[in-house]
Design a protein around this motif. Structure first.
Motif, PDB file in Angstrom:
ATOM      1  N   LEU A 134       0.831  -1.207   0.000  1.00 50.76           N
ATOM      2  CA  LEU A 134       0.000   0.000   0.000  1.00 50.76           C
ATOM      3  C   LEU A 134       0.863   1.254   0.000  1.00 50.76           C
ATOM      4  O   LEU A 134       0.590   2.212  -0.740  1.00 50.76           O
ATOM      5  N   ALA A 135       1.898   1.262   0.838  1.00 53.74           N
ATOM      6  CA  ALA A 135       2.775   2.435   0.907  1.00 53.74           C
ATOM      7  C   ALA A 135       3.472   2.674  -0.422  1.00 53.74           C
ATOM      8  O   ALA A 135       3.651   3.822  -0.852  1.00 53.74           O
ATOM      9  N   THR A 136       3.874   1.588  -1.083  1.00 52.68           N
ATOM     10  CA  THR A 136       4.501   1.721  -2.401  1.00 52.68           C
ATOM     11  C   THR A 136       3.503   2.247  -3.414  1.00 52.68           C
ATOM     12  O   THR A 136       3.815   3.155  -4.211  1.00 52.68           O
ATOM     13  N   GLY A 137       2.292   1.667  -3.403  1.00 55.59           N
ATOM     14  CA  GLY A 137       1.264   2.122  -4.332  1.00 55.59           C
ATOM     15  C   GLY A 137       0.932   3.590  -4.144  1.00 55.59           C
ATOM     16  O   GLY A 137       0.767   4.341  -5.118  1.00 55.59           O
ATOM     17  N   VAL A 138       0.839   4.039  -2.895  1.00 56.52           N
ATOM     18  CA  VAL A 138       0.551   5.447  -2.612  1.00 56.52           C
ATOM     19  C   VAL A 138       1.696   6.333  -3.103  1.00 56.52           C
ATOM     20  O   VAL A 138       1.471   7.409  -3.676  1.00 56.52           O
ATOM     21  N   ALA A 139       2.934   5.890  -2.894  1.00 54.71           N
ATOM     22  CA  ALA A 139       4.082   6.665  -3.382  1.00 54.71           C
ATOM     23  C   ALA A 139       4.021   6.829  -4.894  1.00 54.71           C
ATOM     24  O   ALA A 139       4.303   7.917  -5.429  1.00 54.71           O
ATOM     25  N   TYR A 140       3.631   5.761  -5.595  1.00 56.24           N
ATOM     26  CA  TYR A 140       3.532   5.837  -7.051  1.00 56.24           C
ATOM     27  C   TYR A 140       2.376   6.736  -7.484  1.00 56.24           C
ATOM     28  O   TYR A 140       2.482   7.471  -8.485  1.00 56.24           O
ATOM     29  N   LEU A 141       1.247   6.693  -6.756  1.00 59.54           N
ATOM     30  CA  LEU A 141       0.138   7.591  -7.091  1.00 59.54           C
ATOM     31  C   LEU A 141       0.574   9.047  -6.975  1.00 59.54           C
ATOM     32  O   LEU A 141       0.233   9.877  -7.828  1.00 59.54           O
ATOM     33  N   ARG A 142       1.314   9.363  -5.938  1.00 59.74           N
ATOM     34  CA  ARG A 142       1.783  10.738  -5.757  1.00 59.74           C
ATOM     35  C   ARG A 142       2.695  11.160  -6.904  1.00 59.74           C
ATOM     36  O   ARG A 142       2.573  12.274  -7.440  1.00 59.74           O
ATOM     37  N   GLU A 143       3.603  10.292  -7.278  1.00 62.71           N
ATOM     38  CA  GLU A 143       4.542  10.622  -8.357  1.00 62.71           C
ATOM     39  C   GLU A 143       3.814  10.761  -9.696  1.00 62.71           C
ATOM     40  O   GLU A 143       4.094  11.674 -10.479  1.00 62.71           O
ATOM     41  N   LEU A 144       2.886   9.850  -9.958  1.00 65.44           N
ATOM     42  CA  LEU A 144       2.206   9.857 -11.258  1.00 65.44           C
ATOM     43  C   LEU A 144       1.263  11.043 -11.396  1.00 65.44           C
ATOM     44  O   LEU A 144       1.180  11.657 -12.470  1.00 65.44           O
ATOM     45  N   THR A 145       0.536  11.379 -10.326  1.00 65.79           N
ATOM     46  CA  THR A 145      -0.351  12.535 -10.412  1.00 65.79           C
ATOM     47  C   THR A 145       0.462  13.830 -10.495  1.00 65.79           C
ATOM     48  O   THR A 145       0.062  14.786 -11.180  1.00 65.79           O
ATOM     49  N   ALA A 146       1.617  13.846  -9.838  1.00 62.26           N
ATOM     50  CA  ALA A 146       2.492  15.022  -9.963  1.00 62.26           C
ATOM     51  C   ALA A 146       3.029  15.155 -11.378  1.00 62.26           C
ATOM     52  O   ALA A 146       3.342  16.272 -11.837  1.00 62.26           O
TER      53      ALA A 146
END
Length: 599
Positions: A237-249
């Motif tokens: 989950l923490a990895t997925g959230v990190a990727y969501l932040r990077e991708l939306t940015a």
């Protein structure tokens, strides 16, 4: 209404309903006979089994063991499955792993039941330049391709996209995953990767390839480092959230970002825990997507656990992977990879690959496992375990976020410390044989001929460790093997059976298994002098120990025994040591080999 004829069989309706309290009283009576005077809920707790993450499996579940509404398959929170039809249309995707540049092996798999390919490219696999050769003859519009290229992801992805163009594959027919996973690679290698190339691949997939994903959220590094099910969930989950932040940015919407992720989990031979983990994972990610402003479902690629695979008696791995695959299918996995039974020994042979792919085929085609959506759903036990594991996983995810997120947890070493603590606790259970390993710590075969395989490419290293359940026993067996090679015989121990078979059989079997787990050959025939052993172990009942242990131990020492064990509970007998259920077998065996001069 159809009335069935009376066939003479009584029905359950003729019996009064039993209550929970009545059942508890029966449990109390059984425990009292074994010397445990507990009542009520305490009696029920005495039969519970402790799991990792503070969870417990209770002996009885009823309708009172409630869990939140799980909804329907294909609808949030996706506990019951990511798609309304589940895997009923042909079963799950059978995805096989390839780490060598052999197009013949790839085609053999595809021609015999495999439906997608997991290709390890670059470090730990074959060169990127070999990708066209490996995919020669593969219909890329039919067989999804998933890359696993680590630091070579950008190059490997570019080569695969070039092949799609060269072979005329329409953009909407290119399926699979480019496999970008910067944090997963960092967990494996300790090396940081720039996220910009990953973001570029995600934008390209989102804009041009509607069925192709760019990122994998691989939880295997945390599982293989000794993590628990909840830690695996929390880290993913923490990895997925990190990727969501990077991708939306980088300009993607939340929906687009969610659509670029595929999650990879381990399936173990603990089938119910695996089922609950996959169901909990979908629920947790649905919650993350919801609070992020999206509705994305979690796509799951499940791999049979490398941690559970044994190197001794590797044939037993076929049984472990079958149970794990069943659990993955029942848990609702979208894709399943069955690792060959000889995976930990090197490159699998043709037989091992055939068995691996046929495992899914049998479960899908012959057992009809995919015909029912979420067959474990509604089970009070499974629903309760799913809910408890979801809470434990969410708690670990919150801890990771509180210390700065997945990247910070990796780089500070705090995540590694948590995983190491979990593995240390589990190693204690393995050493005490509270968690048995068939063919290794239980019923080992010292006469087994070692299975030899060609060396596999070295995977990335330098980050989190890769652990194996059998590693402590493997080290002991290696010492025994070296002694056998040097002297022509294994270290031996003389087992002395006192009294009739009814008195000694159970403890004789226990002792023989325990010593063989460390590569020490038990001898039960002839005299101590003829056995070639330097140590001995008495095996019998407590009554006969009181009568004969002292004299027998004295006679063995007179015959040359340097150490005399007694198989049973520690007491006041004049012996040098005890072996019993729950003793630290690894410590006992290691010390025994030391005394025998086996280095």
């Amino acid at each position: 209404m159809t009335v069935l004829p009376n066939d003479g069989l009584s029905t359950a309706a003729e019996f009064p309903a039993a209550t929970h309290e009545q059942w508890q009283r029966l449990v109390e009576g059984v425990l009292r006979k074994s010397g445990r005077d507990v009542t009520g809920a305490a009696a029920e707790d005495a039969l519970s089994t402790a799991l990792e993450d503070g969870l417990r499996t209770r002996p009885l579940y009823t309708a009172l063991d409630t869990a939140p509404d799980t909804g329907f398959p294909g609808f949030a929170p996706f506990v019951r499955g990511g798609r309304p039809e589940g895997n009923t249309k042909g079963g799950w995707d059978v995805r096989q792993r390839h780490a060598t540049a052999s197009g013949d092996l790839v085609l053999a798999d595809l021609e015999n039941g495999v439906t997608s390919l997991w290709l390890v490219v670059g470090e730990g696999g074959f060169p990127v330049s070999s990708l066209p050769q490996v995919l020669e003859g593969v219909y890329l519009d039919l067989a999804p391709v998933v890359l696993d290229a680590g630091r070579d992801t950008e190059e490997a992805a570019g080569e695969l996209l070039r092949l799609y163009e060269e072979r005329g594959v329409a953009h909407n027919e290119a399926r699979g995953n480019l496999g970008a996973d910067p944090l997963g690679y960092e967990a494996r290698s300790g090396q940081q990767l720039d996220f910009a190339p990953t973001a570029g691949l995600a934008r390209r997939c989102a804009e041009e390839y509607p069925e192709l994903r760019a990122l994998t959220v691989d939880a295997l590094p945390y599982h293989e480092a000794g993590g628990s099910a909840a830690q695996e969930l929390g880290a993913s989950l923490a990895t997925g959230v990190a990727y969501l932040r990077e991708l939306t940015a980088a300009g993607l919407t939340v929906e687009q970002a969610c659509a670029q992720l595929e999650f990879r989990y381990a399936a173990t031979a603990d089938q119910f825990l695996t089922i609950a983990k996959l169901r909990a994972a979908r629920r947790l990610w649905a919650r993350v997507a919801e609070v992020s402003g999206g509705t994305g479902r979690q796509v799951q690629h499940v791999v049979t656990s490398p941690v559970m695979m044994s190197r001794r008696d590797p044939w037993v791995n076929m049984l472990r992977t079958t149970v794990a695959t069943l659990a993955a299918g029942v848990g609702g996995a979208d894709s399943v990879t069955v690792l060959p039974f000889d995976h930990t020994l090197g490159l699998p042979d043709a037989f091992a690959r055939r068995i691996a792919r046929n495992t899914s085929t049998i479960l899908i085609e012959e057992s009809h496992l995919a015909r029912v959506i979420d067959p474990a759903g509604g089970s009070w036990y499974v629903e309760r375990l799913t809910d408890e594991l979801a809470h434990a996983g969410w708690e670990f995810f919150q801890w990771l976020e509180q210390i700065g997120g997945q990247a910070a947890a990796l780089r500070s070493g705090r995540l590694g410390e948590k995983l190491a603590q979990t593995w240390e606790a589990r190693s204690t259970k393995l050493a005490k044989r509270r968690e048995p390993i068939t063919g290794v710590s239980e019923f080992p075969n010292l006469a087994e001929k070692p299975v030899q395989r060609a060396s596999a490419p070295e995977p990335p290293s330098g980050g989190l460790p890769r652990v194996h359940r059998d590693e402590a026993y493997e080290a002991l067996r290696a010492r025994s093997d070296a002694h056998l090679a040097a002297t022509g015989t294994r270290p031996r121990i003389f087992l002395v059976a006192l009294g009739p078979a009814a008195a000694h059989t159970a403890r004789l079997t226990f002792a023989a298994n325990l010593f063989q787990a460390g590569g020490i050959e038990p001898v039960t025939e002839g005299t101590f002098e003829e056995s070639g052993a330097s140590e001995a172990c008495l095996c019998s009942s407590d009554t006969l120990y009181e009568e004969q242990a002292a004299d027998t131990a004295q006679a063995l020492r007179a015959a040359g025994a340097t150490h005399v064990f007694l198989a049973g509970k520690p007491g006041q007998h004049p012996v040098d040591g005890y072996v019993f259920a729950g003793c630290d077998a690894v410590a006992v065996l290691s010390a025994t080999l030391d005394r025998m001069g086996v280095s």
